[in-house]
Every structure is written in structure tokens, then in C-alpha cells.
Design an enzyme around this catalytic site. Structure first.
Site, PDB file in Angstrom:
ATOM      1  N   HIS A  62       0.830  -1.204   0.000  1.00  0.00           N
ATOM      2  CA  HIS A  62       0.000   0.000   0.000  1.00  0.00           C
ATOM      3  C   HIS A  62       0.867   1.258   0.000  1.00  0.00           C
ATOM      4  CE1 HIS A  62      -4.153   1.515   1.502  1.00  0.00           C
ATOM      5  NE2 HIS A  62      -3.518   2.498   0.892  1.00  0.00           N
ATOM      6  N   LEU A  65       2.652   6.523  -4.673  1.00  0.00           N
ATOM      7  CA  LEU A  65       3.819   7.111  -5.316  1.00  0.00           C
ATOM      8  C   LEU A  65       3.490   8.410  -6.046  1.00  0.00           C
ATOM      9  CD1 LEU A  65       5.595   3.884  -6.619  1.00  0.00           C
ATOM     10  CD2 LEU A  65       6.156   5.251  -4.605  1.00  0.00           C
ATOM     11  N   ARG A  66       2.207   8.730  -6.164  1.00  0.00           N
ATOM     12  CA  ARG A  66       1.704  10.016  -6.679  1.00  0.00           C
ATOM     13  C   ARG A  66       1.958  10.263  -8.164  1.00  0.00           C
ATOM     14  NH1 ARG A  66      -1.791  10.115  -2.800  1.00  0.00           N
ATOM     15  NH2 ARG A  66      -1.115  11.004  -0.814  1.00  0.00           N
ATOM     16  N   HIS A 180     -11.075  -0.263   0.131  1.00  0.00           N
ATOM     17  CA  HIS A 180     -11.005   0.826   1.119  1.00  0.00           C
ATOM     18  C   HIS A 180     -12.403   0.937   1.713  1.00  0.00           C
ATOM     19  CE1 HIS A 180      -9.854   5.152   2.267  1.00  0.00           C
ATOM     20  NE2 HIS A 180     -11.135   5.059   2.561  1.00  0.00           N
ATOM     21  N   HIS A 233      -6.051  -1.248   5.255  1.00  0.00           N
ATOM     22  CA  HIS A 233      -5.890  -0.452   6.482  1.00  0.00           C
ATOM     23  C   HIS A 233      -7.064  -0.533   7.473  1.00  0.00           C
ATOM     24  CE1 HIS A 233      -8.222   2.230   3.975  1.00  0.00           C
ATOM     25  NE2 HIS A 233      -7.208   2.801   3.386  1.00  0.00           N
ATOM     26  N   ASN A 279      -6.781   8.735   6.623  1.00  0.00           N
ATOM     27  CA  ASN A 279      -8.034   8.043   6.318  1.00  0.00           C
ATOM     28  C   ASN A 279      -7.755   6.561   6.095  1.00  0.00           C
ATOM     29  OD1 ASN A 279     -10.701   7.554   5.704  1.00  0.00           O
ATOM     30  ND2 ASN A 279     -10.563   8.315   3.621  1.00  0.00           N
ATOM     31  N   ASP A 306       0.630   2.360   3.916  1.00  0.00           N
ATOM     32  CA  ASP A 306      -0.246   3.442   3.461  1.00  0.00           C
ATOM     33  C   ASP A 306       0.550   4.742   3.365  1.00  0.00           C
ATOM     34  OD1 ASP A 306      -2.432   4.812   2.539  1.00  0.00           O
ATOM     35  OD2 ASP A 306      -3.548   4.787   4.422  1.00  0.00           O
ATOM     36  N   HIS A 310       2.338  14.234   0.949  1.00  0.00           N
ATOM     37  CA  HIS A 310       1.698  15.471   0.499  1.00  0.00           C
ATOM     38  C   HIS A 310       2.724  16.594   0.563  1.00  0.00           C
ATOM     39  CE1 HIS A 310      -2.401  13.942   0.271  1.00  0.00           C
ATOM     40  NE2 HIS A 310      -2.219  13.360   1.443  1.00  0.00           N
TER      41      HIS A 310
END
Length: 440
Positions: A62, A65-66, A180, A233, A279, A306, A310
Site C-alpha cells: 500500500h 507514489l503520486r 477501502h 488499512h 483516512n 499506506d 503530500h
């Protein structure tokens, strides 16, 4: 004739049965020798593992890598570097990129970016087009490329009929859907766990029922379709108990827990610091205890980071406006070791972070070769791919956000110290991390 190129010397190899004091010899990408003492020829690299544990390389189910779309927060290269420094030799990239990984073309692009990275990069595909929850993505097209896990992570599939159809397709394709679990109607407007701290702080809450209701629904759908589901998660006592009961029934379900849900509670939000916004949200002490119990009794199969980077400006806003997520790759093993080593032996801890996630992601030997990946998750034996993590359980990891490899700095552990530190990482026979320093 085989020539030793690298020796990992002086450590204890983590086997499924326990620890064995062995040196490990490597040539090319494979383990070629295991013995109490192995002499290294001239020119061979020798990694000092005295006092350390030598485990199969860690596998993260999880990782965000954006890339593509949010390269200011992370790239495949920087995320994989953080992974290698954390002892990971493989990560599964989540599909909530921009555009989403919902076509073979986007998946190929991410896989191409990962070919020269310091950890192997597998991708998960979106369940629905654009992760919008309206129409199924081309699961067959992605499965043909070797994608094994599918998820709309960041959002749960809200439409039960659509999720059932996705499970029917997934079963036929031999792939796994990862959910999720969050009912958007129950969670709407929430910024943290609904409880005493949300009331005290005046922040809208997300009830545990938002997660648990979708876990319950999808267990029913597994019972109906016979298709496997992996729960991402898990964070509440109720979710852990639902999965425990489903496993007792023999249903094909697996689950993961994130390190922050093993340690942190909603009380961390007391100062409104957005770094603690995640989250699913940080929960109560009893939820943390339930997650730990689930890891100990086998209800929860894997520790998954996870890792959710950012850019600093994105988190530098009021708590209720901030995006969710925190960094995890470089701190996961020391945190897990500190929390779990008092109650689990080393082989169980590393199974939660290597062998079992590798199996869920189909990165064990046969499935990995079929998907074009090297094998991960061990065991460490002659002929096995040399994907290794060397971990010093007596050292300390002090978390300095400015020294992390990620492009982002949103770690909740700034200034904290954990017992244990990753010393070396070997990827396909190459020492990509030596003495906690990336080698390229």
C-alpha cells in the site's frame, strides 16, 4: 563457475522456523551460499551484519507514489528510494494518481518508471473507471499485463451491485479486489474519528460504523461470489472482529493494518496538527489494542504502510481542510519492531511485512515470474532471488523529516525515536542501501 560477488556476514537469517546464524553469499541476482562462515574473494562486497537480522526484503502492499499527476509530493524514484531505505525491496503502487491507473497504458507508464528504481514497483489497478465508482475499469486488460490487485483506494466502491459484478469478474480472472472500506454517507464531512476527542475539539467525526458497515457488506459479497477480498488499512475493533469471524468460516479474505493504527490514537489531534489527519482516521486506544490483537492472532495478514506523501503547502491548512495521509516507508519496520517484538518472535514480524504481503500481491516466485517481477518474500535459500533486508534490532531510528528520502515531509513521528534500524537493503543481488545510505 559461480563467483561470489557479495557476502552478508555475521548476521542471523530469519527463517520461518526462527533465527539461524549464517552468512549469505550472492552472485548475480541469486543466493548461492549459506554457511556459518563464508570467505569473500578479492573484489567481493562484504556487508557487515553483526548483531543484525537478515530477512527477506520487505514488501509493501500500500504505497502512494503520486506519479503521474502529483510529482510535487512524490515520484516513483523518490518513493522507491524511501522504500529501499526502509528495507523494502518491493512496493505496490496505489492507483489514485492523476490520471488513475485504470488502463494498461497508464500501468505500463508507471512500471516503466520503476524499472531503474531502488525497489521493485508493482502496480494495482483501479476497480472502476477514474475511481469514480460508476463503471468497471478494464480489469481483463490490466490483468493481462500482470496486475493482480485492484482497488479504488481513497474511496470505497459504494454501489454493492457494482462491487458484486467486479468480484465476479475478478474471480474469473484470478485477481484480487482490495477494498477501502468507508461508507461515504456515514463518513460525509468528517475530519477525524467520531468520539470524545472530536467532541472536545469541535471537529466533525467519522464513526467506526462507516468502516465496519462496508467490511460487513463485502464479507457478505465474498460469501455470495466466492471471490477473494483484501481489506485495506483496518482501523476499528469491529472491523477486526468481522474479519476474524469471516476467516473462521473459511472465507477467502485477507487484511492489512497500517503502522499508525498500531501506535497512534485520536488524542494526537489535540493540537489540530494536520499531519495526524489520515483516512481511516486515528481511532481509540481500544481500537489500537484490537488491531494489535489481530496482528498477533493471524486475523490481520500484513503490515502495510499506506505511505501517503503530500507537499508541505497542501498540509499547511486548517485541519478540516487538509488532505489525509502521512509518510510511512522509512519508519514502518522500526515502529513495527518496537510495538510487536515484545509479543511476537522475529519470524512472525517479518512474515507480516514480507512473506504474507508478497503472497497477497502475487509476488512470490511463480506468480511474480508470470507478472514479470522478481520473487519477493523469501525464504532465504540457495537459488532464491537475493532480495534482502538487514535490520539491526539494537540500533535506534530517530525521525528527522528533513532527512527522509520522500519529496514530502508529512511524518507524524518527527523527533521520535524507535528501537531498531535498517542497515542494508539488497535488491536482486545489488546492495542498494549500505549502512543506511542509498548507493545510487
Amino acid at each position: 563457475m559461480t563467483e561470489i560477488a557479495l557476502v552478508v556476514r555475521g548476521g542471523s537469517v530469519v527463517t520461518p522456523e526462527g533465527l539461524r546464524r549464517l552468512d549469505v553469499a550472492i552472485d548475480g541476482s541469486a543466493v548461492i551460499g549459506l554457511a556459518e562462515t563464508i570467505e569473500a574473494p578479492s573484489g567481493a562486497i562484504v556487508l557487515d551484519a553483526r548483531g543484525c537480522l537478515i530477512s527477506p526484503g520487505l514488501v509493501d502492499l500500500h504505497t502512494h507514489l503520486r506519479q503521474p499527476g502529483r510529482e510535487e509530493a512524490e515520484t516513483v524514484e523518490t518513493g522507491a528510494r524511501a522504500a529501499a531505505l526502509g528495507g523494502y525491496t518491493a512496493v505496490v503502487a496505489m492507483p489514485n494518481t492523476e490520471p488513475a491507473i485504470d488502463t494498461a497504458g497508464v500501468a505500463r507508464d508507471v512500471l516503466a518508471l520503476g524499472r531503474t528504481a531502488l525497489a521493485e514497483v508493482a502496480v494495482s489497478g483501479a476497480i472502476t473507471v477514474g475511481r469514480a465508482g460508476k463503471a468497471l475499469a478494464p480489469l481483463g486488460e490490466l490483468a493481462a499485463l500482470g496486475v493482480h490487485l485492484f482497488t479504488d483506494d481513497g474511496a470505497g466502491v459504494q454501489d454493492g451491485a457494482l462491487m458484486r459484478r467486479a468480484l465476479d469478474y475478478a474471480k474469473g480472472l484470478g485477481v484480487t479486489l482490495a477494498q477501502h472500506c468507508e461508507d461515504e454517507n456515514l463518513a460525509a464531512g468528517g475530519a477525524m474519528h467520531e468520539g470524545c476527542w472530536s467532541s472536545r475539539l469541535g471537529l466533525p467525526g467519522i464513526p467506526a460504523a462507516a468502516e465496519e458497515s462496508m467490511v460487513a457488506r463485502d464479507i457478505q459479497l465474498v460469501r455470495l461470489t466466492g471471490a477473494p477480498v483484501h481489506f485495506l488499512h483496518l482501523s476499528t475493533a469491529g472491523s477486526v472482529e468481522l474479519v476474524r469471524q469471516a476467516k473462521a468460516e473459511g472465507l477467502p479474505v485477507t487484511a492489512e493494518a497500517a503502522p499508525h493504527h498500531m501506535l497512534l490514537t485520536h488524542a494526537e489531534v489535540v493540537d489540530y496538527d494536520p499531519v495526524f489527519k489520515v483516512n481511516p482516521p486515528l481511532r481509540t486506544e481500544s481500537d489500537v489494542a484490537a488491531v494489535l490483537a489481530g496482528l498477533c492472532d493471524g486475523t490481520i495478514d500484513a503490515v502495510a504502510t499506506d505511505h501517503a506523501p503530500h507537499a508541505p503547502e497542501a498540509k499547511d491548512v486548517p485541519f478540516d481542510q487538509a488532505p489525509t495521509g502521512m509518510l510511512g516507508l522509512q519508519t514502518a519496520l522500526p515502529l513495527a519492531w518496537q510495538v510487536l517484538s515484545p509479543v511476537l518472535p522475529p519470524e512472525r514480524i517479518f512474515a507480516l511485512m514480507s512473506a504474507q504481503p508478497a503472497a497477497i500481491a502475487a509476488l512470490r516466485a511463480t506468480d511474480a515470474r508470470r507478472a514479470g517481477h522478481s520473487a519477493h518474500g523469501g525464504p532465504i535459500e540457495i537459488g532464491a532471488t537475493a532480495n534482502l533486508c538487514v535490520f539491526d534490532p539494537t540500533a535506534s531510528t530517530v525521525v528527522d523529516p528533513m532527512r527522509l528520502a520522500s519529496r514530502s515531509r508529512n511524518t507524524p513521528y518527527a523527533g521520535r525515536s524507535f528501537t531498531g534500524a535498517v542497515r542494508h537493503t539488497v535488491l536482486r543481488g545489488e546492495a542498494v542501501v549500505i549502512d543506511a545510505v542509498a548507493q545510487r
